[in-house]
Design an enzyme around this catalytic site. Structure first.
Site, PDB file in Angstrom:
ATOM      1  N   LYS A  53      13.838  -2.029 -28.851  1.00  0.00           N
ATOM      2  CA  LYS A  53      13.892  -0.570 -28.651  1.00  0.00           C
ATOM      3  C   LYS A  53      14.922  -0.243 -27.564  1.00  0.00           C
ATOM      4  CE  LYS A  53       9.205   0.035 -30.304  1.00  0.00           C
ATOM      5  NZ  LYS A  53       7.778   0.218 -30.025  1.00  0.00           N
ATOM      6  N   GLN A  97       3.973   0.868 -25.061  1.00  0.00           N
ATOM      7  CA  GLN A  97       3.930  -0.149 -26.111  1.00  0.00           C
ATOM      8  C   GLN A  97       2.481  -0.586 -26.345  1.00  0.00           C
ATOM      9  OE1 GLN A  97       6.568  -1.231 -28.049  1.00  0.00           O
ATOM     10  NE2 GLN A  97       4.991  -2.319 -29.196  1.00  0.00           N
ATOM     11  N   ASP A 120       6.306   8.653 -29.844  1.00  0.00           N
ATOM     12  CA  ASP A 120       5.638   7.878 -30.891  1.00  0.00           C
ATOM     13  C   ASP A 120       4.818   8.764 -31.824  1.00  0.00           C
ATOM     14  OD1 ASP A 120       6.216   5.147 -30.973  1.00  0.00           O
ATOM     15  OD2 ASP A 120       5.077   4.752 -29.151  1.00  0.00           O
TER      16      ASP A 120
END
Ligand code: NAP
Length: 283
Positions: A53, A97, A120
């Site tokens: 990422k 994460q 997200d």
């Protein structure tokens, strides 16, 4: 023989386009789009995802602020970090994460991310708006799947889409997105009876279960579009939830693992960072 849905190629095009857009953003607003990435612990898969990422952000010209916290970090410290990033006007997106170490309350921690910085698309507000088919930050993996499906210009309306898996990050949101496109959607899970009889009816089969090569060709209808979300680490390397070698001869389109849904997820995350930054500039 199925055509390959090449997520690597498609995601590269998306990232190249975002690179131009990020440069325009920087020129116009005199600042870089900024993404905060929080990793707690050293889960090997999570470390790889975070690295990828950050690499994608670098390529595009998005500034990433990386926070790697030790496994035994107390919940209060993670919360303080997120609250600070939430207040920080220079930060456009906050990514935590997952999975978090077991002692941390994932739901409580994610709820601290302001919806407008939720790259997200995991917060209740974004999930709720997605359910209402309203404007929202879309969850990255399902958004990547939809992008791939639209890239092949096959009409989705009226198709029977079968999804194996009902997780909050893949199964449920992809079901909603396909429903929004007027598919008839069936969601299967571990308690589904006679799974094969259902998967064999699928025009579009999305598999997100985390079971290596579980879906075999006898479970797939001739000409189906098969999307393999699974990432399984086996002794022989990475593989998906679909037995690619046999299913590819039956499907019309199929995603490989690696190189399918995975890179699209990262591209969509970058797209979300860009759109969050735009919205924060009231565009
Ligand atoms: P998850 O939260 O573990 O959910 C797995 C789902 O599969 C559950 O709904 C479970 O049913 C269902 N399932 C398990 N065994 C089954 C069986 N025998 N028959 C029918 N359904 C079954 O997983 P996830 O987070 O959605 O991830 C799924 C896979 O996708 C994993 O391999 C993960 O690494 C991968 N993934 C990839 C990406 C990417 O970017 N490519 C992103 C996210 C996830 P129950 O609900 O009844 O338990």
């Amino acid at each position: 023989m199925a055509e390959l849905l090449d997520g690597k190629l498609l995601s590269t095009k998306i990232k190249e386009d975002l690179k131009l857009k990020a440069a325009e953003f920087e020129a116009k607003y005199c600042r870089k789009i900024t993404l905060a990435v929080i990793l707690v612990g050293e889960n090997p898969a999570s470390c790889v995802y975070v690295k990828n990422k950050i690499k994608a952000a670098e390529f595009i010209g998005i500034k990433s602020l990386s926070f790697s916290l030790p496994e035994n970090t107390e919940e209060k410290d993670v919360e303080d970090l997120i609250n600070n990033l939430a207040r920080d006007k220079s930060v456009d997106g906050i990514l935590v994460q997952l999975p978090l170490p077991k002692h941390l309350d994932e739901e409580k921690i994610l709820a601290l991310i302001p919806p407008e910085k939720d790259v997200d698309g995991f917060t209740a507000e974004n999930v709720g708006n997605a359910t209402l088919f309203k404007d929202c930050v879309n969850s990255c993996t399902p958004a990547g799947i939809m992008y791939m499906l639209k890239s092949i210009n096959v009409p989705l309306s009226g198709k029977h889409a079968v999804i194996i898996g009902r997780s909050n990050i893949v199964g449920k949101p992809i079901a909603l997105m396909l429903l929004k496109e007027n598919c008839t959607v069936t969601v299967c899970h571990s308690k589904t009876v006679d799974l094969k009889s259902i998967t064999k009816q699928a025009d579009i089969l999305v598999v997100a279960m985390g079971k290596a090569k579980f879906v075999t060709s006898d479970m797939v209808k001739d000409g189906a579009i098969v999307i393999d979300v699974g990432i399984n680490r086996t002794e022989t390397g990475l593989c998906g939830d679909v037995d690619f070698e046999t299913v590819k001869d039956k499907a019309s389109y199929i995603t490989p693992v690696p190189g399918g849904v995975g890179p699209m997820t990262i591209a969509m995350l970058m797209y979300n960072a860009y759109t969050c930054a735009l919205r924060r500039e009231n565009v």
